[in-house]
Design a protein around this motif. Structure first.
Motif, PDB file in Angstrom:
ATOM      1  N   LEU A 149     -61.852  80.950 -13.313  1.00  0.00           N
ATOM      2  CA  LEU A 149     -62.154  80.819 -14.708  1.00  0.00           C
ATOM      3  C   LEU A 149     -62.990  81.650 -15.299  1.00  0.00           C
ATOM      4  O   LEU A 149     -62.653  81.883 -16.403  1.00  0.00           O
ATOM      5  CB  LEU A 149     -62.693  79.273 -14.721  1.00  0.00           C
ATOM      6  CG  LEU A 149     -61.793  77.966 -14.447  1.00  0.00           C
ATOM      7  CD1 LEU A 149     -62.562  76.711 -14.192  1.00  0.00           C
ATOM      8  CD2 LEU A 149     -60.583  77.751 -15.361  1.00  0.00           C
ATOM      9  N   VAL A 150     -64.001  82.234 -14.731  1.00  0.00           N
ATOM     10  CA  VAL A 150     -64.704  83.236 -15.328  1.00  0.00           C
ATOM     11  C   VAL A 150     -63.831  84.509 -15.651  1.00  0.00           C
ATOM     12  O   VAL A 150     -63.977  85.103 -16.661  1.00  0.00           O
ATOM     13  CB  VAL A 150     -65.705  83.677 -14.275  1.00  0.00           C
ATOM     14  CG1 VAL A 150     -66.733  84.920 -14.855  1.00  0.00           C
ATOM     15  CG2 VAL A 150     -66.849  82.596 -14.074  1.00  0.00           C
ATOM     16  N   GLN A 151     -62.923  84.904 -14.800  1.00  0.00           N
ATOM     17  CA  GLN A 151     -61.984  86.043 -14.972  1.00  0.00           C
ATOM     18  C   GLN A 151     -61.265  85.719 -16.175  1.00  0.00           C
ATOM     19  O   GLN A 151     -60.846  86.620 -16.961  1.00  0.00           O
ATOM     20  CB  GLN A 151     -61.180  85.998 -13.801  1.00  0.00           C
ATOM     21  CG  GLN A 151     -62.149  86.881 -12.531  1.00  0.00           C
ATOM     22  CD  GLN A 151     -61.207  87.112 -11.277  1.00  0.00           C
ATOM     23  OE1 GLN A 151     -60.184  86.388 -11.080  1.00  0.00           O
ATOM     24  NE2 GLN A 151     -61.719  87.816 -10.363  1.00  0.00           N
ATOM     25  N   GLN A 152     -60.730  84.282 -16.213  1.00  0.00           N
ATOM     26  CA  GLN A 152     -59.863  83.896 -17.440  1.00  0.00           C
ATOM     27  C   GLN A 152     -60.614  84.094 -18.836  1.00  0.00           C
ATOM     28  O   GLN A 152     -60.074  84.665 -19.759  1.00  0.00           O
ATOM     29  CB  GLN A 152     -59.307  82.578 -17.074  1.00  0.00           C
ATOM     30  CG  GLN A 152     -58.064  82.305 -16.406  1.00  0.00           C
ATOM     31  CD  GLN A 152     -57.702  81.126 -16.144  1.00  0.00           C
ATOM     32  OE1 GLN A 152     -58.214  80.118 -16.952  1.00  0.00           O
ATOM     33  NE2 GLN A 152     -56.854  80.772 -15.200  1.00  0.00           N
ATOM     34  N   GLY A 153     -61.811  83.757 -18.617  1.00  0.00           N
ATOM     35  CA  GLY A 153     -62.589  83.894 -19.957  1.00  0.00           C
ATOM     36  C   GLY A 153     -62.900  85.345 -20.167  1.00  0.00           C
ATOM     37  O   GLY A 153     -63.004  85.520 -21.658  1.00  0.00           O
ATOM     38  N   ASP A 154     -63.150  86.299 -19.307  1.00  0.00           N
ATOM     39  CA  ASP A 154     -63.279  87.908 -19.543  1.00  0.00           C
ATOM     40  C   ASP A 154     -61.935  88.372 -20.217  1.00  0.00           C
ATOM     41  O   ASP A 154     -62.215  89.002 -21.164  1.00  0.00           O
ATOM     42  CB  ASP A 154     -63.689  88.463 -18.384  1.00  0.00           C
ATOM     43  CG  ASP A 154     -65.008  88.431 -17.764  1.00  0.00           C
ATOM     44  OD1 ASP A 154     -65.926  87.496 -18.563  1.00  0.00           O
ATOM     45  OD2 ASP A 154     -65.314  88.120 -16.426  1.00  0.00           O
TER      46      ASP A 154
END
Length: 201
Positions: A149-154
């Motif tokens: 999810l953090v990677q998707q946000g980035d």
């Protein structure tokens, strides 16, 4: 004969001056979701000039219209309490016919700059929905799910930066471009800001 010709040309000149240039005028044609707003006033307010002229018209048959000249950023709004149901809308009063749908989520189309702004707005709303999904997921996610999810946000942030950069670059120094530069410039990377400045020279 010479005097008659001069008088004729002078009359044509006065006619042209009096008529102005219709190509520089704008027309806003708007609709609302129902006739419940009939009798209310809708206002066309300068966005950046608080001392500028505020135009207003009364809504009838769930429609309204404005006519005028002068290209600038303006905002369409109803009285304060009704803004909870009818979204305020940015409008570029550029020459042409501008089509407005005033609603809880409104739209402004019909002319090049307003079409560009509407497209940018719709893209941003989609990304905001995606951000909300990620934030909600991060409340309970652990391990690899949290990392994903953090990677998707980035990835979303990078896409939004690129979208903003291309949008500002394409609009350049027109009315919309100058206004949106004030809002979006800080969202760009340092390299994108440098390239944007070079393209605007």
């Amino acid at each position: 004969m010479m005097k008659t010709r001069f008088l004729f040309l002078y009359l044509i000149y006065l006619l042209l001056i009096g008529c102005g240039n219709p190509d520089q005028s704008f027309i806003i044609q708007g609709t609302l979701p129902s006739a419940r707003y009939d009798g209310e006033w809708i206002y066309l307010v300068p966005m950046e000039n608080p001392q500028g002229r505020v135009d207003s018209v009364k809504i009838a048959d769930a429609t309204f219209s404005f006519k005028g000249t002068g290209e600038e950023m303006r905002v369409l709004r109803l009285r304060h309490i009704l803004r909870l149901r009818i979204q305020e809308l940015l409008v570029v009063t550029e020459p042409g016919t501008i089509l407005v749908k005033a609603d809880s989520i409104g739209s402004v189309t019909g002319t090049p700059q307003n079409e560009a702004l509407q497209s940018w707005k719709e893209d941003r709303e989609k990304k905001q929905t995606a951000y909300q999904f990620i934030r909600k997921g991060l409340r309970t996610a652990v391990g690899t799910d949290s990392l994903r999810l953090v990677q998707q946000g980035d990835t979303l942030r990078i896409q939004e930066q690129e979208r903003n950069f291309l949008f500002l670059q394409k609009q350049g120094n027109n009315t919309l471009g100058k206004f949106m530069q004030k809002m979006l410039r800080n969202s760009l990377t340092e390299d994108q800001r440098k390239k944007l400045d070079e393209s605007l020279q």
